[in-house]
Design a protein around this motif. Structure first.
Motif, short mmCIF file in Angstrom:
data_model
loop_
_atom_site.label_atom_id
_atom_site.label_comp_id
_atom_site.label_asym_id
_atom_site.label_seq_id
_atom_site.Cartn_x
_atom_site.Cartn_y
_atom_site.Cartn_z
N CYS C 126 0.86 -1.20 -0.17
CA CYS C 126 0.02 0.00 0.11
C CYS C 126 0.99 1.25 -0.08
O CYS C 126 0.46 2.22 -0.58
N CYS C 143 -8.92 2.53 1.05
CA CYS C 143 -7.82 1.40 1.30
C CYS C 143 -7.43 0.84 -0.22
O CYS C 143 -8.05 0.90 -0.99
N HIS C 144 -6.28 0.65 -0.13
CA HIS C 144 -5.52 0.32 -1.40
C HIS C 144 -5.62 -1.33 -1.48
O HIS C 144 -5.41 -1.92 -2.46
N GLY C 145 -5.94 -1.84 -0.44
CA GLY C 145 -6.09 -3.15 -0.26
C GLY C 145 -4.87 -4.28 -0.60
O GLY C 145 -4.93 -5.37 -1.06
N LEU C 146 -3.68 -3.63 -0.24
CA LEU C 146 -2.83 -4.63 -0.47
C LEU C 146 -2.00 -5.20 0.90
O LEU C 146 -1.29 -5.73 0.83
N GLY C 147 -2.86 -4.97 2.04
CA GLY C 147 -2.57 -5.35 3.08
C GLY C 147 -1.12 -5.12 3.96
O GLY C 147 -0.66 -6.02 4.50
N ASP C 148 -0.55 -4.15 3.80
CA ASP C 148 0.35 -3.72 4.69
C ASP C 148 0.18 -4.02 6.10
O ASP C 148 0.85 -4.22 6.91
N CYS C 149 -1.06 -3.57 6.62
CA CYS C 149 -1.51 -3.71 7.72
C CYS C 149 -1.70 -5.20 8.30
O CYS C 149 -1.26 -5.38 9.38
N MET C 160 -7.07 -10.19 5.00
CA MET C 160 -7.77 -9.25 3.97
C MET C 160 -9.01 -10.44 3.42
O MET C 160 -8.77 -11.48 3.20
N PRO C 167 -9.22 -5.12 4.48
CA PRO C 167 -8.63 -5.89 5.66
C PRO C 167 -9.92 -6.12 6.60
O PRO C 167 -10.83 -5.12 6.72
N CYS C 184 -0.39 1.79 7.92
CA CYS C 184 -1.41 2.18 7.02
C CYS C 184 -1.19 3.62 6.22
O CYS C 184 -1.27 4.75 7.01
N PRO C 185 -0.72 3.76 4.94
CA PRO C 185 -0.45 4.97 4.48
C PRO C 185 -1.62 5.84 4.28
O PRO C 185 -1.44 7.04 4.36
N ILE C 188 -6.38 4.67 7.52
CA ILE C 188 -7.52 4.23 7.52
C ILE C 188 -8.08 3.46 8.74
O ILE C 188 -9.08 3.62 9.18
N ILE C 189 -7.14 3.15 9.58
CA ILE C 189 -7.50 2.15 10.68
C ILE C 189 -7.43 3.29 11.92
O ILE C 189 -6.49 4.23 12.04
S1 SF4 Z 1 -6.04 -0.45 5.66
FE1 SF4 Z 1 -4.33 0.74 5.08
S2 SF4 Z 1 -2.58 -0.66 5.27
FE2 SF4 Z 1 -4.23 -1.96 5.51
S3 SF4 Z 1 -4.78 -2.83 3.19
FE3 SF4 Z 1 -5.99 -0.83 3.44
S4 SF4 Z 1 -4.55 0.96 2.82
FE4 SF4 Z 1 -3.36 -0.89 3.08
#
Ligand code: SF4
Ligand code: SF4
Ligand code: SF4
Ligand code: SF4
Lengths: 443, 371, 313
Positions: C126, C143-149, C160, C167, C184-185, C188-189
């Motif tokens: 993300c 959310c970019h949905g690439l799961g950094d979190c 995810m 997530p 999370c860049p 969002i959380i």
């Molecule tokens: S919540 Fe933030 S870190 Fe997690 S998947 Fe979404 S953009 Fe990425």
């Protein structure tokens, strides 16, 4: 043997389809969106508001610091609004949106076309005029030009280097400029020489443009102190540090600027813009943009007003090819993929490259096989495989000691990696993290 | 219109892939394979096929069932390991030993470290050294070239067979003899004659000690035979010319750079040359070192393995010279007549260290420090 | 032969013992005094070394607590109030109990609600996407949905959801260490109060564009219409930059705002299904979400659906 930089480098397929297309003036669009941050440094501040009438060349946004640049209207018409619009950075950012009405230029601009050779301004005045005209590095880096010309006390510049390398594949805007606007450009170079008070200017051109080299070589006889040098075709020949090393064999120390070794580098396009600003009082509101790609019907070089949507260029070049997969602002090595075709052309747009779908997707990734190819192509002598790993693990201190900040983001490593690893993606991430840390340490 | 692709720069890629690189290595190995089939016949084919098939099979099985990954055998690296493994063993090696060797090469040498890219040691060499230590007799009984060609290859090999068909390698002959003191009682005078065997004696085919019996031995092969491969040895190491053709191919295809092979060969030549100059009686001529004992195979194909060689050019010189010195030392002073495999493995172990301390020269770095 | 072995053994043991003696003295010499309470405190900490307390590892946290005079800035989210009280006992100081928190994901932009307008093809994280451009959808905030979190969570508390590409937090595992919040860049959380029965009401959106633009990019975006502000009897909701925020400390979980939100941006979680007015069923989409207990939240979802159906019947 041709001059080149000593270490690393790659040679991607050149694909200069538009090399023989004469620069055309693109017809005016209906509306333009002119971003008020088109340069590196502090964004400018809009000084027009909804309903204002503007003429071509009127200032519409003012520089907000030393490292910042004025923005001028590229059209005449009415300001519709100042709003956020998606631009080539990939994000929505503030733009002045102007409805085009006619083409009325600010009276102070000299629209005559004859060459004006004698330079009447003093060095201070030249820098002042360049600053006023909002000129930034047109090679793509968009660093405000007056900053590069204001040499700090105690530093001595003895050579001006003019970048006519155009090492990015596909792009030809500098090439065409050197062929069609050579005299203006050479006067521009002499203006810059005067501003810096140097007696030597070296133009570096990659050897894949023999016509430009011989054309300029004929012309420079009339311009004392200007020399033309052919360089080997090797990417990233146009990187500032690489170019300086290739031409005058001086190595810019890690973390330092070219002026530390007594050199200043400007792009040929910038030299031309300087000519227009200083001799014709014309601020920077149009530039040459290459529109090219493998499946583009009519690869072209356009003279485009800043703020024109990219779609207009695409239409003028025969429409968007069926098989388009990616549209890139800039060249394929360092350009930025666009997420919308409505984004406006900005000062830093040297070309728009349309990639067919088959060439758009990345190579499949696999594990690093430690082939060291990335190490051998890195012109900065870094270890991309290691930086990539460290950035993934978030080891910022190690990244710093392994000189991640020296990376010039040329992309040679990602280009060459047989495992298809997105090395530069992570290195860039590491760079931004480390630079944050360095900045916070300074405070 | 399709959805636009977005990705960070660069947007173009060289068409080299891991797969292409591996298959280029395979192509570069083909001339040597052809030569060895010519000299060793069916045995070479069988050994190579067995090694290749079992390496690929083991990789697939381990990835699929133990590591539960998507098998990546199509990248060709198991194929290369298989061929290299085969090239490092005698052509009459029993099939079951090869299969065990392949298992060790792939299972221990490669997969236990996490697969391609993570293994510190060259897998083929791990396999070879394992076999050398576990099955020393079979691993050092080389068929005489031409003798077993297309015969005997179906029969299981018995000890008697081994005796019948094996010829020593040139390095073996020398290692076993030179410097030994030969005592012989002169029948006529009753004096004890002492003679220290020298290289020259062996070149002349004069003496060899086998237990207490003195007999004239076949000459050490001429250089011409060595170049072509008409000598005893492992499958892939016997023909210098074929290996050099492969080297040229790898260079042209930019699969490897010249640095590793040249630094190894150069340092072997220099070190052996110095020894030879010091005492030509005991130390064989340096050319001899180059053409025998798998030096070329090791220098061109094994030491250049991407994963287990250093990343920087400076590091590569250290690595190459290290291999050269260790190889000559083992050959000259050690108990094994051949040292390339061990030398490469030893230097493999140093590669992480080399990578850590020997960095490529950074642009602008020296200027900075000099300021 | 045997003498060789003997010699080897003797010399090796001699070297070994000398080395041991040297090491002993060196260790003695360089020994630093350490407060024994550091060890005691470290003992009771969860040893997760997650950094949720803001210190590098549990030992760092223990050291800092021993040194400090006042424990109020310290909190171990993993161990919670219980651990903090124990630590305070050891140190003879007092701590205040803090409300337990839990991570919530403030984005509901699944592909169904938020169209993908381009295809991202770069490195799969993300933070790189957010550094590059506004993302695969028209909403640059979501959310970019690439799961950094997911990658950064030490407690396997996030996964995810393949269908929504978003997530999902497993509340029971979440220790509120805050690692994902930091990672999370797009911010969002959020860590929110874990109310009774883990009930939560929050605005599941971070889009600060004007209503029209937000709505165009994502059907479930908060458009800043302030309907929820008007209906909230406790002044818990504020709208800033066209985005509503519900203050968890003021919110009394009355659920009124959930009903009035025209874009269904407000989520209610872990509430019992409520009686749905018959005529309203068409327009008001159900937004009941159960806390998932694992990556296979399928069963719960079905059960939940059944509940709703039963209620309606
Ligand atoms: S919540 Fe933030 S870190 Fe997690 S998947 Fe979404 S953009 Fe990425
Ligand atoms: S080029 Fe790619 S595979 Fe080779 S060492 Fe670098 S990162 Fe690894
Ligand atoms: S590490 Fe940086 S400078 Fe080196 S090749 Fe990669 S992008 Fe270019
Ligand atoms: S979900 Fe976030 S806050 Fe909760 S444990 Fe995982 S990383 Fe920590």
């Amino acid at each position: 043997m041709l001059k080149t930089f000593p270490k690393g480098g790659v040679h991607p397929a050149e694909g200069k389809y538009s090399a023989n297309s004469v620069i055309e003036k693109l017809s005016l669009p209906k509306t333009v969106s002119i971003p008020i941050a088109q340069h590196i440094g502090a964004p400018s501040k809009a000084i027009v508001a909804k309903g204002d009438k503007v003429k071509v060349g009127d200032k519409i946004a003012e520089s907000t610091g030393f490292v910042s640049a004025n923005i001028h209207s590229s059209v005449s018409g009415t300001v519709v609004k100042v709003d956020k619009v998606l631009d080539s950075t990939g994000y929505k950012r503030p733009c002045v949106i102007i409805d085009v009405e006619g083409d009325e230029w600010n009276e102070s601009i000299d629209r005559s076309i004859e060459l004006k050779k004698e330079i009447s301004l003093t060095d201070k005045e030249i820098i002042q005029r360049i600053n006023e005209s909002g000129i930034v590095g047109l090679g793509g880096a968009t660093f405000p030009s007056h900053v590069k010309l204001s040499v700090p006390d105690g530093k001595k510049i003895d050579v001006l280097i003019i970048n006519g390398v155009e090492c990015e594949p596909y792009l030809t805007s500098d090439h065409r400029l050197m062929l069609e606007k050579a005299k203006e450009m050479l006067v521009g170079i002499q203006i810059i020489m005067k501003a810096l008070s140097v007696n030597l200017a070296l133009i570096g051109i990659e050897n894949n443009k023999p016509d430009a080299i011989s054309h300029l070589q004929n012309l420079v006889k009339d311009y004392p102190g200007v020399e033309v040098h052919a360089l080997k075709v090797q990417y990233p020949q146009g990187g500032e540090k690489q170019l300086i090393k290739a031409l005058i064999n001086r190595e810019v120390p890690s973390g330092a600027l070219p002026l530390n070794v007594g050199a200043v580098v400007h792009n040929v396009g910038t030299a031309f813009a300087v000519y227009e600003a200083v001799q014709k009082n014309k601020p920077l509101f149009e530039r040459i943009v290459t529109l090219t790609g493998k499946s583009v019907k009519k690869p072209s070089n356009f003279m485009v007003r800043i703020g024109t949507p990219v779609t207009e260029l695409i239409e003028a070049a025969g429409g968007l090819p069926e098989d388009t997969g990616k549209v890139i602002n800039g060249g394929p090595m360092m350009g930025k993929a666009l997420n919308s075709l409505e984004v406006p052309v900005v000062k830093g747009t040297s070309g728009i490259l349309i990639m067919p779908v088959v060439l758009s997707a990345r190579k499949k990734e696999s594990d690093c096989i430690r082939c060291a190819k990335c190490v051998s192509v890195c012109p900065q002598g870094l270890e991309p495989f290691l930086l990539n790993k460290l950035a993934q693990l978030g080891k910022n201190d190690k990244l710093e000691t392994n000189a991640v900040m020296d990376c010039i983001e040329c992309g040679s490593c990602s280009y060459t990696c047989p495992a298809g690893l997105p090395l530069l993606d992570y290195i860039r991430l590491g760079k931004s993290k480390v630079s944050q840390i360095i900045r916070s340490r300074k405070q | 219109m399709n959805k636009l692709f977005i990705s960070p720069s660069p947007h173009v890629y060289e068409d080299t892939t891991v797969k292409r690189l591996m298959f280029d290595v395979v192509i570069a190995l083909l001339p040597a394979l052809v030569f060895s089939i010519y000299f060793f016949g069916m045995g070479a084919i069988i050994v190579t096929l067995t090694a290749v098939v079992s390496c690929i099979a083991f990789e697939w099985l381990i990835q699929k069932f133990i590591l539960k990954q998507e098998p990546s055998i199509t990248d060709g690296s198991a194929l290369v390991t298989g061929i290299l493994l085969a090239f490092n063993v005698p052509s009459n090696l029993p099939i079951w030993i090869i299969i065990i060797g392949s298992l060790v090469a792939i299972g221990v040498g490669k997969m236990s470290f996490g697969g391609l890219g993570n293994n510190p040691f060259n897998p083929a060499l791990v396999g070879r050294v394992f076999m050398l230590i576990s099955f020393p007799v079979q691993m050092t009984s080389w068929p005489i070239p031409g003798v077993t060609r297309f015969t005997n290859w179906l029969k299981p090999i018995s000890a008697a067979d081994l005796d019948a068909v094996t010829g020593a390698t040139p390095l073996g002959i020398i290692g076993n003899n030179v410097g030994k003191v030969l005592e012989k009682i002169d029948v006529a005078t009753g004096d004890t004659l002492r003679h220290t065997v020298t290289i020259q004696d062996i070149y002349n085919g004069q003496v060899v000690i086998n237990e207490e019996v003195v007999k004239t031995f076949d000459q050490v092969p001429e250089y011409a035979s060595q170049l072509l491969g008409n000598i005893g040895g492992s499958i892939g190491e016997i023909s210098a010319i074929a290996l050099l053709i492969g080297f040229a191919y790898l260079l042209i295809r930019k699969v490897i750079t010249w640095h590793i092979p040249v630094s190894i060969i150069g340092s072997v030549f220099l070190f052996a040359g110095v020894l030879h100059l010091i005492n030509p009686e005991y130390y064989i001529a340096p050319e001899f070192h180059l053409l025998t004992g798998g030096l070329l195979l090791g220098a061109i194909f094994m030491a250049t393995d991407y994963v287990t060689s250093p990343m920087s050019v400076k590091g590569i010189w250290v690595y190459g010279i290290g291999i050269g010195l260790i190889t000559v030392s083992i050959r000259v002073f050690g108990v094994y007549p051949e040292g390339v495999s061990f030398a490469i493995l030893i230097m493999n172990a140093f590669v992480p260290l080399i990578n850590m301390y020997i960095k490529p020269k950074r642009f602008g770095e020296e200027v900075k420090n000099g300021q | 032969m045997s003498t060789t072995i003997l010699f080897t053994v003797i010399s090796l043991s001699a070297i070994g013992s000398i080395a041991a003696i040297i090491l002993y003295f060196v260790a003695q010499k360089f020994k630093v005094y350490e407060d024994p309470r550091i060890d005691q405190v470290e003992e009771i900490l969860p040893a997760a070394n997650c950094g949720g307390c803001g210190y590098p590892g549990c030992r760092g946290f223990a050291e800092a607590m021993v040194k400090a005079d006042d424990l109020s800035p310290f909190y171990c989210p993993v161990g919670g109030n219980e651990t903090m009280t124990q630590a305070a006992e050891i140190l003879g100081k007092a701590v205040e109990a803090k409300d337990p928190l839990v991570a919530v994901i403030r984005c509901s932009g699944s592909p169904e609600h938020r169209k993908r307008v381009n295809t991202y093809d770069g490195a799969s994280t993300c933070v790189i996407v957010s550094g590059l451009y506004s993302g695969e959808t028209g909403c640059q905030y979501g959310c970019h949905g690439l799961g950094d979190c997911v990658d950064v969570c030490d407690f396997e508390a996030i996964y995810m959801d393949e269908e929504t590409g978003l997530p999902v937090v497993i509340d029971d595992n979440c220790t509120a260490c805050g690692a994902c919040v930091k990672e999370c860049p797009n911010d969002i959380i959020e860590l929110r109060k874990k109310n009774k029965k883990d009930r939560k009401i929050f605005v599941s959106c971070v889009n600060i564009d004007k209503g029209g633009i937000a709505k165009k990019a994502c059907e479930v975006a908060c458009i800043g219409c302030k309907a929820c502000v008007k209906v909230c009897a406790y002044d818990a909701i504020t709208v800033e930059n066209f985005l509503a925020y519900i203050d968890p400390n003021l919110c009394k979980l009355c659920r009124k705002c959930v009903d009035v939100c025209p874009t269904n941006s407000i989520l209610e979680i872990n509430f019992p299904p409520r009686k749905v007015k018959v005529e309203a069923t068409e327009t008001v989409e159900t937004k009941k979400v159960e806390t998932p207990v694992g990556p296979t939240g399928e069963n719960e979802k079905k059960e939940n659906d059944n509940n709703i159906i039963n209620q309606e019947g």
